[in-house]
Design a protein around this motif. Structure first.
Motif, PDB file in Angstrom:
ATOM      1  N   THR A 130      15.296  -6.681 -37.535  1.00 57.24           N
ATOM      2  CA  THR A 130      16.629  -6.483 -39.296  1.00 57.24           C
ATOM      3  C   THR A 130      16.718  -5.530 -39.849  1.00 57.24           C
ATOM      4  O   THR A 130      15.465  -5.590 -40.631  1.00 57.24           O
ATOM      5  CB  THR A 130      17.109  -7.568 -39.925  1.00 57.24           C
ATOM      6  OG1 THR A 130      17.234  -8.794 -38.991  1.00 57.24           O
ATOM      7  CG2 THR A 130      18.394  -7.490 -40.800  1.00 57.24           C
ATOM      8  N   PHE A 131      16.984  -4.340 -39.855  1.00 56.90           N
ATOM      9  CA  PHE A 131      16.356  -2.865 -40.839  1.00 56.90           C
ATOM     10  C   PHE A 131      17.836  -2.836 -41.440  1.00 56.90           C
ATOM     11  O   PHE A 131      18.974  -3.274 -41.288  1.00 56.90           O
ATOM     12  CB  PHE A 131      16.873  -1.668 -39.230  1.00 56.90           C
ATOM     13  CG  PHE A 131      16.054  -1.876 -38.981  1.00 56.90           C
ATOM     14  CD1 PHE A 131      16.089  -1.481 -37.251  1.00 56.90           C
ATOM     15  CD2 PHE A 131      14.339  -0.652 -39.112  1.00 56.90           C
ATOM     16  CE1 PHE A 131      15.246  -1.735 -36.424  1.00 56.90           C
ATOM     17  CE2 PHE A 131      13.118  -0.482 -37.964  1.00 56.90           C
ATOM     18  CZ  PHE A 131      14.068  -0.801 -36.807  1.00 56.90           C
ATOM     19  N   MET A 132      17.376  -3.175 -42.949  1.00 58.17           N
ATOM     20  CA  MET A 132      18.251  -3.037 -44.225  1.00 58.17           C
ATOM     21  C   MET A 132      17.773  -2.135 -45.193  1.00 58.17           C
ATOM     22  O   MET A 132      16.463  -1.331 -45.590  1.00 58.17           O
ATOM     23  CB  MET A 132      18.625  -4.599 -44.409  1.00 58.17           C
ATOM     24  CG  MET A 132      17.182  -4.949 -44.561  1.00 58.17           C
ATOM     25  SD  MET A 132      17.800  -6.485 -45.033  1.00 58.17           S
ATOM     26  CE  MET A 132      18.845  -6.373 -47.269  1.00 58.17           C
ATOM     27  N   ALA A 133      19.144  -1.894 -45.800  1.00 54.27           N
ATOM     28  CA  ALA A 133      18.642  -1.006 -47.271  1.00 54.27           C
ATOM     29  C   ALA A 133      19.902  -1.217 -47.563  1.00 54.27           C
ATOM     30  O   ALA A 133      21.317  -1.125 -47.364  1.00 54.27           O
ATOM     31  CB  ALA A 133      18.469   0.342 -46.773  1.00 54.27           C
ATOM     32  N   THR A 134      19.192  -0.685 -49.559  1.00 50.85           N
ATOM     33  CA  THR A 134      20.306  -0.379 -50.786  1.00 50.85           C
ATOM     34  C   THR A 134      19.710   0.833 -51.044  1.00 50.85           C
ATOM     35  O   THR A 134      19.051   0.582 -51.459  1.00 50.85           O
ATOM     36  CB  THR A 134      20.202  -1.657 -51.227  1.00 50.85           C
ATOM     37  OG1 THR A 134      20.406  -2.309 -50.511  1.00 50.85           O
ATOM     38  CG2 THR A 134      21.594  -1.639 -52.942  1.00 50.85           C
ATOM     39  N   HIS A 135      21.256   1.231 -51.038  1.00 48.71           N
ATOM     40  CA  HIS A 135      20.972   2.094 -52.339  1.00 48.71           C
ATOM     41  C   HIS A 135      20.540   3.219 -53.341  1.00 48.71           C
ATOM     42  O   HIS A 135      20.258   2.111 -54.221  1.00 48.71           O
ATOM     43  CB  HIS A 135      22.501   3.594 -52.616  1.00 48.71           C
ATOM     44  CG  HIS A 135      22.276   4.962 -53.117  1.00 48.71           C
ATOM     45  ND1 HIS A 135      22.000   5.959 -52.766  1.00 48.71           N
ATOM     46  CD2 HIS A 135      22.313   4.712 -54.417  1.00 48.71           C
ATOM     47  CE1 HIS A 135      21.948   6.822 -53.511  1.00 48.71           C
ATOM     48  NE2 HIS A 135      22.407   6.207 -54.871  1.00 48.71           N
ATOM     49  N   GLY A 136      18.902   3.406 -53.339  1.00 47.49           N
ATOM     50  CA  GLY A 136      17.889   3.570 -54.290  1.00 47.49           C
ATOM     51  C   GLY A 136      16.692   2.342 -54.505  1.00 47.49           C
ATOM     52  O   GLY A 136      16.186   2.168 -55.205  1.00 47.49           O
ATOM     53  N   GLN A 137      16.916   1.617 -53.648  1.00 52.55           N
ATOM     54  CA  GLN A 137      15.719   0.830 -53.274  1.00 52.55           C
ATOM     55  C   GLN A 137      15.240   1.428 -51.912  1.00 52.55           C
ATOM     56  O   GLN A 137      14.117  -0.603 -51.782  1.00 52.55           O
ATOM     57  CB  GLN A 137      17.091  -0.553 -53.898  1.00 52.55           C
ATOM     58  CG  GLN A 137      17.051  -0.812 -54.705  1.00 52.55           C
ATOM     59  CD  GLN A 137      18.516  -2.310 -54.640  1.00 52.55           C
ATOM     60  OE1 GLN A 137      18.241  -3.490 -54.674  1.00 52.55           O
ATOM     61  NE2 GLN A 137      19.713  -1.963 -55.384  1.00 52.55           N
ATOM     62  N   GLY A 138      15.032   1.547 -51.430  1.00 54.28           N
ATOM     63  CA  GLY A 138      14.330   1.883 -49.997  1.00 54.28           C
ATOM     64  C   GLY A 138      14.656   1.098 -49.364  1.00 54.28           C
ATOM     65  O   GLY A 138      15.534   0.662 -48.972  1.00 54.28           O
ATOM     66  N   ALA A 139      14.104   1.303 -47.812  1.00 58.40           N
ATOM     67  CA  ALA A 139      13.951   1.062 -46.281  1.00 58.40           C
ATOM     68  C   ALA A 139      13.323  -0.309 -46.125  1.00 58.40           C
ATOM     69  O   ALA A 139      11.933   0.008 -46.061  1.00 58.40           O
ATOM     70  CB  ALA A 139      14.559   2.179 -45.816  1.00 58.40           C
ATOM     71  N   LEU A 140      13.793  -1.148 -45.378  1.00 53.63           N
ATOM     72  CA  LEU A 140      13.565  -2.802 -44.959  1.00 53.63           C
ATOM     73  C   LEU A 140      13.432  -3.350 -43.646  1.00 53.63           C
ATOM     74  O   LEU A 140      14.801  -2.245 -43.021  1.00 53.63           O
ATOM     75  CB  LEU A 140      13.129  -3.586 -45.692  1.00 53.63           C
ATOM     76  CG  LEU A 140      13.342  -3.631 -47.235  1.00 53.63           C
ATOM     77  CD1 LEU A 140      14.121  -4.919 -48.241  1.00 53.63           C
ATOM     78  CD2 LEU A 140      12.455  -3.942 -47.646  1.00 53.63           C
ATOM     79  N   LEU A 141      12.058  -3.085 -42.792  1.00 56.27           N
ATOM     80  CA  LEU A 141      12.498  -4.278 -41.493  1.00 56.27           C
ATOM     81  C   LEU A 141      11.350  -4.830 -41.711  1.00 56.27           C
ATOM     82  O   LEU A 141      11.103  -5.704 -41.744  1.00 56.27           O
ATOM     83  CB  LEU A 141      11.455  -3.140 -40.814  1.00 56.27           C
ATOM     84  CG  LEU A 141      11.174  -3.870 -39.173  1.00 56.27           C
ATOM     85  CD1 LEU A 141      12.642  -4.314 -38.528  1.00 56.27           C
ATOM     86  CD2 LEU A 141      10.454  -3.027 -38.326  1.00 56.27           C
ATOM     87  N   ASN A 142      12.578  -5.770 -41.481  1.00 54.57           N
ATOM     88  CA  ASN A 142      12.357  -7.490 -40.972  1.00 54.57           C
ATOM     89  C   ASN A 142      11.147  -8.217 -42.929  1.00 54.57           C
ATOM     90  O   ASN A 142      10.611  -8.080 -43.227  1.00 54.57           O
ATOM     91  CB  ASN A 142      11.024  -7.956 -40.298  1.00 54.57           C
ATOM     92  CG  ASN A 142      12.328  -7.770 -38.936  1.00 54.57           C
ATOM     93  OD1 ASN A 142      13.210  -8.169 -38.534  1.00 54.57           O
ATOM     94  ND2 ASN A 142      10.975  -8.282 -37.781  1.00 54.57           N
TER      95      ASN A 142
END
Ligand code: LIP
Length: 271
Positions: A130-142
């Motif tokens: 699961t890749f996810m991001a919120t504007h201005g808060q970086g990107a995550l994988l799991n």
């Protein structure tokens, strides 16, 4: 209007994971009923069921928001209406991969305010990623931070692209592919723009270019931006159209190779 973005991202993550479970079940049950939108574009029953599931959750939770989705509500003019929040949904990105039993399949959910994507989730159920991001808060994988590869040399870079269902642009796309393949390490054609772009975000690819629909790339583009990618277009974005949702001639790369790749993509004036 600006709801709590963190809560919106968590809603999108939960919804994408649940939709992912639905499409896994559909494939396991072998119910690969499918039809064609036109002569060539495949759509499965799972696409439609997942689209309806996601849309229903959005309507229940955010009744005042609008939805742009590949199967149920593909009205692209929605992208130009900036008055109320907009969800951009691809229930199965990589539909052909899904139908053939491949793993590179994604549920893509993006949330935009005034034409700017603020939340993006790309869930790959068959790879449990699961890749996810919120504007201005970086990107995550799991839930772990990701960043682009840092590539600086196009000749040592792995580039992804894809091709439309229709064949009329293929001669131009093959000439473009030849220009790129000669100048890069190698090419990958994975079959899902959302996966392509998220793989740029986490360094499995160094760059990507293609023309696709907003639902294919909107969430992944935010994830890539938050992971440090340079995102742009190698042709003009129509005046007043939200850049975050304009899918023609997209280029998304690790910053160091952006100029070198971008200059190869437009058809040379001398043919
Ligand atoms: C797919 C895109 C992919 C493109 C395919 C297709 P779909 O979307 O994600 O990048 O090359 O032709 O358009 O149809 O699987 O949602």
């Amino acid at each position: 209007m600006h709801d709590d973005l963190t809560a919106i991202t968590e809603f999108a993550e939960e919804t994408a994971i649940q939709a992912g479970e639905l499409i896994i079940q559909e494939r396991r049950q072998g119910s690969m009923e499918h039809s064609y939108k036109d002569a060539t574009e495949l759509v499965t029953q799972a696409d439609i069921k997942a689209d309806e599931f996601i849309a229903e959750r959005i309507r229940e939770t955010f009744p005042g928001h609008r939805i742009l989705s590949e199967e149920a509500m593909p009205d692209l003019t929605q992208a130009e209406n900036l008055d109320t929040p907009l969800w951009i949904v691809d229930p199965i990105d990589g539909t052909v991969n899904y139908a053939y039993g491949h793993a590179q399949v994604a549920v893509s959910i993006a949330y935009a305010e005034k034409g700017r994507v603020r939340t993006g989730v790309v869930h790959c159920p068959f790879q449990q990623e699961t890749f996810m991001a919120t504007h201005g808060q970086g990107a995550l994988l799991n839930r772990m931070p990701i960043e682009v590869s840092g590539a600086t040399n196009l000749r040592q870079s792995l580039i992804a692209t894809g091709f439309p269902y229709g064949k009329d642009e293929i001669p131009t796309l093959i000439r473009r592919l030849e220009r790129v393949l000669i100048q890069c390490r190698d090419i990958r054609r994975i079959g899902s723009a959302a996966v392509d772009i998220c793989w740029v975000a986490c360094g499995r690819l160094d760059g990507y270019y293609e023309s696709v629909s907003p639902w294919d790339f909107a969430a992944a583009r935010l994830i890539a931006l938050e992971a440090g990618a340079t995102c742009g277009h190698f042709s003009e974005v129509p005046e007043g159209y939200p850049e975050d949702l304009w899918g023609r001639d997209i280029i998304i790369t690790s910053p160091g190779i952006h100029p070198a790749l971008a200059e190869l993509l437009p058809e040379p004036v001398n043919g």
